[in-house]
Design a protein around this motif. Structure first.
Motif, mmCIF file in Angstrom:
data_model
loop_
_atom_site.group_PDB
_atom_site.id
_atom_site.type_symbol
_atom_site.label_atom_id
_atom_site.label_comp_id
_atom_site.label_asym_id
_atom_site.label_seq_id
_atom_site.Cartn_x
_atom_site.Cartn_y
_atom_site.Cartn_z
ATOM 1 N N ALA A 1 -56.248 42.430 43.713
ATOM 2 C CA ALA A 1 -55.084 42.886 44.614
ATOM 3 C C ALA A 1 -53.999 43.435 43.585
ATOM 4 N N TYR A 2 -53.362 44.665 43.986
ATOM 5 C CA TYR A 2 -52.241 45.016 43.291
ATOM 6 C C TYR A 2 -51.430 45.646 44.284
ATOM 7 N N CYS A 3 -50.013 45.994 43.859
ATOM 8 C CA CYS A 3 -49.086 46.822 44.501
ATOM 9 C C CYS A 3 -48.023 47.094 43.181
ATOM 10 N N ASP A 4 -47.271 48.253 43.437
ATOM 11 C CA ASP A 4 -46.380 48.707 42.679
ATOM 12 C C ASP A 4 -44.998 48.529 43.001
ATOM 13 N N LEU A 5 -44.109 48.371 42.100
ATOM 14 C CA LEU A 5 -42.453 48.364 42.470
ATOM 15 C C LEU A 5 -41.907 49.464 41.393
ATOM 16 N N VAL A 6 -41.551 50.324 42.049
ATOM 17 C CA VAL A 6 -41.010 51.572 41.312
ATOM 18 C C VAL A 6 -39.404 51.548 40.973
ATOM 19 N N MET A 7 -39.224 51.555 39.787
ATOM 20 C CA MET A 7 -37.620 51.348 39.481
ATOM 21 C C MET A 7 -36.816 52.888 39.737
ATOM 22 N N ARG A 8 -35.771 52.892 40.166
ATOM 23 C CA ARG A 8 -35.280 54.013 40.333
ATOM 24 C C ARG A 8 -34.069 54.106 39.342
ATOM 25 N N PRO A 9 -33.535 55.149 38.975
ATOM 26 C CA PRO A 9 -32.165 55.354 38.261
ATOM 27 C C PRO A 9 -30.998 54.476 38.391
ATOM 28 N N ASP A 10 -30.869 54.262 39.610
ATOM 29 C CA ASP A 10 -29.924 53.279 39.919
ATOM 30 C C ASP A 10 -30.148 51.729 40.151
ATOM 31 N N PHE B 1 -59.309 45.032 46.128
ATOM 32 C CA PHE B 1 -60.823 45.418 45.807
ATOM 33 C C PHE B 1 -61.572 44.181 45.849
ATOM 34 N N GLN B 2 -62.935 44.257 46.057
ATOM 35 C CA GLN B 2 -63.719 42.931 45.897
ATOM 36 C C GLN B 2 -64.853 43.636 45.000
ATOM 37 N N GLY C 1 -67.972 40.798 22.845
ATOM 38 C CA GLY C 1 -66.476 40.375 22.559
ATOM 39 C C GLY C 1 -66.111 41.105 21.501
ATOM 40 N N GLU C 2 -64.641 41.486 21.280
ATOM 41 C CA GLU C 2 -63.994 41.972 20.312
ATOM 42 C C GLU C 2 -64.268 41.143 19.040
ATOM 43 N N ARG C 3 -64.395 39.940 18.887
ATOM 44 C CA ARG C 3 -64.364 38.925 17.794
ATOM 45 C C ARG C 3 -65.991 38.406 17.992
ATOM 46 N N GLY C 4 -66.897 38.767 18.260
ATOM 47 C CA GLY C 4 -68.180 38.294 18.449
ATOM 48 C C GLY C 4 -68.518 37.379 19.768
ATOM 49 N N GLY C 5 -69.653 37.340 19.893
ATOM 50 C CA GLY C 5 -69.931 36.652 21.353
ATOM 51 C C GLY C 5 -69.884 37.815 22.430
ATOM 52 N N SER C 6 -69.448 37.087 23.567
ATOM 53 C CA SER C 6 -69.293 37.962 24.823
ATOM 54 C C SER C 6 -67.881 37.737 25.704
ATOM 55 N N ASP C 7 -67.437 38.502 26.348
ATOM 56 C CA ASP C 7 -66.274 38.154 27.217
ATOM 57 C C ASP C 7 -66.732 38.778 28.608
ATOM 58 N N PHE C 8 -66.047 38.005 29.539
ATOM 59 C CA PHE C 8 -66.009 38.516 30.757
ATOM 60 C C PHE C 8 -64.971 39.397 31.646
ATOM 61 N N VAL C 9 -65.281 40.455 32.192
ATOM 62 C CA VAL C 9 -64.362 41.253 32.462
ATOM 63 C C VAL C 9 -64.456 41.911 33.845
ATOM 64 N N VAL C 10 -63.699 42.487 34.547
ATOM 65 C CA VAL C 10 -63.960 43.244 36.058
ATOM 66 C C VAL C 10 -65.049 44.260 35.642
ATOM 67 N N GLU C 11 -65.683 44.667 36.637
ATOM 68 C CA GLU C 11 -66.635 45.867 36.458
ATOM 69 C C GLU C 11 -65.854 47.014 36.638
ATOM 70 N N ASP C 12 -66.358 48.042 35.785
ATOM 71 C CA ASP C 12 -65.618 49.448 35.563
ATOM 72 C C ASP C 12 -65.068 49.839 36.932
ATOM 73 N N ARG C 13 -65.724 49.666 38.190
ATOM 74 C CA ARG C 13 -65.412 50.217 39.304
ATOM 75 C C ARG C 13 -63.980 49.748 39.826
ATOM 76 N N LEU C 14 -63.843 48.331 39.365
ATOM 77 C CA LEU C 14 -62.534 47.695 39.828
ATOM 78 C C LEU C 14 -61.287 48.232 38.801
ATOM 79 N N PHE C 15 -61.782 48.202 37.630
ATOM 80 C CA PHE C 15 -60.861 48.584 36.514
ATOM 81 C C PHE C 15 -60.298 50.106 36.689
#
Length: 220
Positions: free
Chosen positions: A43-52, A63-64, A72-86
């Motif tokens: 889940a996500y939401c945004d907070l937009v900062m105004r000039p004031d 999203f589910q 993995g970047e340093r060998g082995g493997s990593d777990f990440v969200v699927e591309d659709r969620l990203f």
């Protein structure tokens, strides 16, 4: 005279921008280890900062999907969200958010996985809650922090856990923004603190307590 180390990042003076607040949680009970095919919600939401220097809430989404295994970047493997969620969280052809915020933002950042051109500044709500002493006990779980800040907060039990946690995180973020400037919060978000408690949804996952640190200096 203030001596700034060579590896110190001096934050710019921000007059406007976006904070993208996220939370991720496994679907189902327990504290599962990340694995390929693990059902998760994001889940996500945004907070937009105004000039004031005021902030406006912008609705996000929930999203589910599943975790996937990648080299993995340093060998082995990593777990990440699927591309659709990203892609749903960081759409293509859109300016990146100024700040990425979350309870354990370094762990969240690793689960998001796929790279983007410029690393956003991060707001770690767990670190900031400890620094600003936002809690009744030594637990500093997200729920405990919110109970301290807003005892009247009602958990929307009918929603998925990531949405509930995102709403709780918004309470914490709003309070912190009332306490201090965004620049200072970003600078403090990498301060060395105790790791988050194991009671969180991913508390027993490898890497949960591996919190990155770096030297930042506020613009003043």
């Amino acid at each position: 005279m203030t001596i700034v180390k060579e590896d110190t990042t001096i934050l710019p003076r921000w007059s406007e921008g976006t904070i993208r607040l996220l939370d991720i949680a496994p679907i189902g009970p327990g504290q599962p280890q990340p694995r390929e095919g693990l059902p998760i919600s994001l889940a996500y939401c945004d907070l937009v900062m105004r000039p004031d220097q005021t902030f406006a809430d912008v609705n996000g989404g929930v999203f589910q999907g599943m975790l996937q295994k990648v080299p993995g970047e340093r060998g082995g493997s990593d777990f990440v969200v699927e591309d659709r969620l990203f892609n749903a969280v960081f759409p293509h052809n859109q300016a990146l958010p100024l700040c990425l915020a979350g309870y354990n933002v370094s762990f969240l950042h690793r689960l998001l996985g796929a790279p983007w051109g410029e690393r956003p500044h991060q707001l770690c709500l767990h670190r900031l809650a400890r620094i600003y002493n936002l809690g009744k006990s030594s637990d500093y779980s997200l729920a405990e922090i919110v109970e301290y800040l807003q005892p009247s907060f009602e958990v929307p039990w009918f929603e998925c856990e990531s949405f509930t946690r995102m709403m709780q995180a918004r309470v914490v973020l709003r309070h912190l923004l009332a306490e201090s400037r965004l620049n200072m919060l970003a600078a403090l978000s990498v301060a060395r603190t105790l790791p988050p408690p194991m009671s969180e949804p991913f508390g027993k996952a490898v890497g949960w307590q591996m919190m990155e640190d770096r030297v930042y200096r506020d613009f003043e």
